[in-house]
Scaffold this motif. Structure first.
Motif, short mmCIF file in Angstrom:
data_model
loop_
_atom_site.label_atom_id
_atom_site.label_comp_id
_atom_site.label_asym_id
_atom_site.label_seq_id
_atom_site.Cartn_x
_atom_site.Cartn_y
_atom_site.Cartn_z
N LEU A 160 58.17 46.01 -36.65
CA LEU A 160 58.87 46.43 -37.87
C LEU A 160 60.09 47.29 -37.57
O LEU A 160 60.85 47.60 -38.49
N GLY A 161 60.28 47.68 -36.31
CA GLY A 161 61.39 48.56 -35.96
C GLY A 161 60.99 50.01 -35.91
O GLY A 161 60.00 50.43 -36.52
N ASP A 162 61.75 50.80 -35.14
CA ASP A 162 61.51 52.24 -35.01
C ASP A 162 60.10 52.55 -34.53
O ASP A 162 59.49 53.55 -34.96
N GLY A 163 59.55 51.70 -33.65
CA GLY A 163 58.24 51.97 -33.08
C GLY A 163 57.07 51.66 -33.99
O GLY A 163 55.93 51.99 -33.66
N GLU A 164 57.32 51.00 -35.13
CA GLU A 164 56.24 50.65 -36.04
C GLU A 164 55.87 49.17 -35.88
O GLU A 164 56.74 48.32 -35.67
N TYR A 165 54.58 48.89 -36.01
CA TYR A 165 54.07 47.54 -35.87
C TYR A 165 53.04 47.27 -36.96
O TYR A 165 52.31 48.19 -37.38
N ALA A 166 52.99 46.01 -37.40
CA ALA A 166 51.95 45.55 -38.32
C ALA A 166 51.03 44.61 -37.55
O ALA A 166 51.49 43.76 -36.79
N ILE A 167 49.73 44.77 -37.75
CA ILE A 167 48.72 43.98 -37.03
C ILE A 167 47.76 43.37 -38.03
O ILE A 167 47.27 44.05 -38.93
N GLU A 168 47.47 42.08 -37.87
CA GLU A 168 46.38 41.45 -38.63
C GLU A 168 45.08 41.75 -37.90
O GLU A 168 44.88 41.31 -36.77
N LEU A 169 44.19 42.49 -38.56
CA LEU A 169 42.97 42.94 -37.89
C LEU A 169 41.72 42.17 -38.29
O LEU A 169 40.61 42.59 -37.95
N GLY A 170 41.88 41.05 -38.99
CA GLY A 170 40.73 40.22 -39.30
C GLY A 170 40.24 40.39 -40.72
O GLY A 170 40.68 41.27 -41.47
N VAL A 171 39.29 39.51 -41.09
CA VAL A 171 38.67 39.55 -42.42
C VAL A 171 37.46 40.48 -42.37
O VAL A 171 36.58 40.30 -41.52
N PRO A 172 37.39 41.48 -43.22
CA PRO A 172 36.24 42.38 -43.21
C PRO A 172 34.93 41.61 -43.44
O PRO A 172 34.88 40.70 -44.26
N ASP A 173 33.90 41.99 -42.70
CA ASP A 173 32.60 41.32 -42.81
C ASP A 173 31.57 42.33 -43.32
O ASP A 173 31.28 43.33 -42.65
N PHE A 174 31.04 42.07 -44.50
CA PHE A 174 30.11 43.00 -45.14
C PHE A 174 28.65 42.62 -44.92
O PHE A 174 27.76 43.34 -45.39
N ALA A 175 28.37 41.53 -44.22
CA ALA A 175 26.99 41.10 -43.98
C ALA A 175 26.30 42.11 -43.06
O ALA A 175 26.79 42.41 -41.97
N PRO A 176 25.12 42.65 -43.46
CA PRO A 176 24.45 43.67 -42.64
C PRO A 176 24.20 43.23 -41.20
O PRO A 176 24.36 44.02 -40.28
N ALA A 177 23.83 41.97 -41.01
CA ALA A 177 23.54 41.49 -39.66
C ALA A 177 24.77 41.48 -38.77
O ALA A 177 24.67 41.55 -37.55
N ARG A 178 25.95 41.40 -39.39
CA ARG A 178 27.19 41.32 -38.61
C ARG A 178 27.77 42.70 -38.31
O ARG A 178 28.64 42.81 -37.46
N ILE A 179 27.28 43.73 -39.01
CA ILE A 179 27.90 45.06 -38.82
C ILE A 179 27.59 45.67 -37.46
O ILE A 179 28.56 46.11 -36.80
N PRO A 180 26.39 45.74 -36.90
CA PRO A 180 25.10 45.38 -37.48
C PRO A 180 24.38 46.58 -38.11
O PRO A 180 24.55 47.72 -37.69
N MET A 181 23.54 46.25 -39.13
CA MET A 181 22.66 47.20 -39.77
C MET A 181 21.26 46.61 -39.79
O MET A 181 21.10 45.40 -39.93
N SER A 182 20.27 47.44 -39.68
CA SER A 182 18.89 46.98 -39.77
C SER A 182 18.26 47.45 -41.08
O SER A 182 18.66 48.47 -41.64
N GLY A 183 17.31 46.65 -41.58
CA GLY A 183 16.58 47.03 -42.80
C GLY A 183 17.16 46.48 -44.07
O GLY A 183 16.61 46.72 -45.15
N PHE A 184 18.26 45.73 -43.99
CA PHE A 184 18.89 45.15 -45.19
C PHE A 184 19.21 43.69 -44.92
O PHE A 184 19.86 43.36 -43.93
N ALA A 185 18.78 42.82 -45.84
CA ALA A 185 19.01 41.39 -45.68
C ALA A 185 20.34 40.97 -46.31
O ALA A 185 20.99 40.03 -45.82
N GLN A 186 20.73 41.63 -47.40
CA GLN A 186 21.94 41.25 -48.13
C GLN A 186 22.92 42.41 -48.20
O GLN A 186 22.53 43.58 -48.20
#
Length: 277
Positions: A111-137
């Motif tokens: 973007l200039g002047d030492g600034e950059y934009a980055i695509e960091l992915g699609v947020p994933d809210f699924a507990p198994a993907r975070i990962p979190m235990s004890g929650f199915a949904q």
């Protein structure tokens, strides 16, 4: 032989950057912790290693070590610093290019002047993907009892695990105490980065982040993305917002739930040197 390095930061989140494109071995956990030590080493929140690309069309790849020597999967401020390092090195030519993190390939826009934009992915809210235990949904808000006190938070993966707690006043929040408690709870088998978010306006959030393997940092890029995603999904803020961290401001845009989060912000070179273990 000394270990050549560059010291950089993004909004105060600071890094030791090592160029390993010649095939040199990455630091082990003990060396990473020594480099990160602010009294006996160089001092940093994380170590970044620049390595050869993994994906076709990428300029380079990078890996991340926390201050305690453990590995990390993602670091948004680090990604911007890697991008700036590659531009200064001459490996990245033009305003748009791609880099490989430990978890994905990311599009970069200078973007200039030492600034950059980055695509960091699609947020994933699924507990198994975070990962979190004890929650199915996935839930909008989770409530758990930690050390006899109930904590309510949102949770999301940005390639690494995040819990986001809304607070009325982030300045007076006991970030260290709550962060340590939640990180040590069995609900997060791989620990978690804990963000504390105060909504200032529909396009402005104040944030502090207690990072796993580091403690509280002046800025956390993936934490800013996580906080924005949780609050945007709830309708608490709009789809573009400034996230103000102790080290500076990051701008987060998430156009839709199935779109990538785009983070933009500053980078800075501090000094270069040679470390003798």
């Amino acid at each position: 032989m000394g270990l050549k390095f560059d010291k950089m930061h993004g909004a105060g989140n600071d890094f030791v950057v090592l160029d390993l494109r010649d095939g040199a071995p990455p630091p082990d956990a003990a060396l990473a912790a020594r480099l990160a030590d602010r009294h006996f080493g160089v001092g940093c929140d994380q170590i970044l290693t620049i390595e050869t690309p993994r994906a076709d069309g990428s300029v380079a790849s990078y890996r991340i070590w926390n201050a305690d020597g453990s590995n990390s999967q993602q670091c948004g401020n680090g990604a911007r610093c890697v991008a700036a390092w590659l531009v200064r090195d001459g490996a990245a030519v033009g305003d748009a290019f791609r880099i490989d993190s430990p978890v994905a390939t990311h599009a970069v826009q200078a973007l200039g002047d030492g600034e950059y934009a980055i695509e960091l992915g699609v947020p994933d809210f699924a507990p198994a993907r975070i990962p979190m235990s004890g929650f199915a949904q996935a839930q909008d808000e989770y409530a758990v009892v930690v050390d006899g006190a109930e904590l309510c938070f949102g949770a999301v993966s940005m390639g690494n695990p995040h819990a986001v707690i809304e607070v009325a006043d982030v300045a007076s929040t006991p970030v260290d105490a709550i962060g340590r408690r939640l990180q040590g709870d069995a609900i997060f088998p791989e620990s978690v980065n804990v963000g504390f978010a105060e909504i200032v306006a529909c396009d402005h959030v104040r944030l502090r982040v207690y990072e796993r393997g580091v403690g509280e940092t002046l800025a956390c890029g993936s934490g800013a993305c996580a906080a924005a995603a949780v609050l945007m999904r709830r309708g608490r803020i709009g789809r573009e917002a400034t996230i103000s961290l102790p080290g500076g401001d990051l701008r987060i845009r998430w156009p839709a739930d199935d779109a990538q989060v785009i983070m933009s912000g500053p980078t800075a070179f501090v000094f270069e040197g040679e470390f003798h273990p």
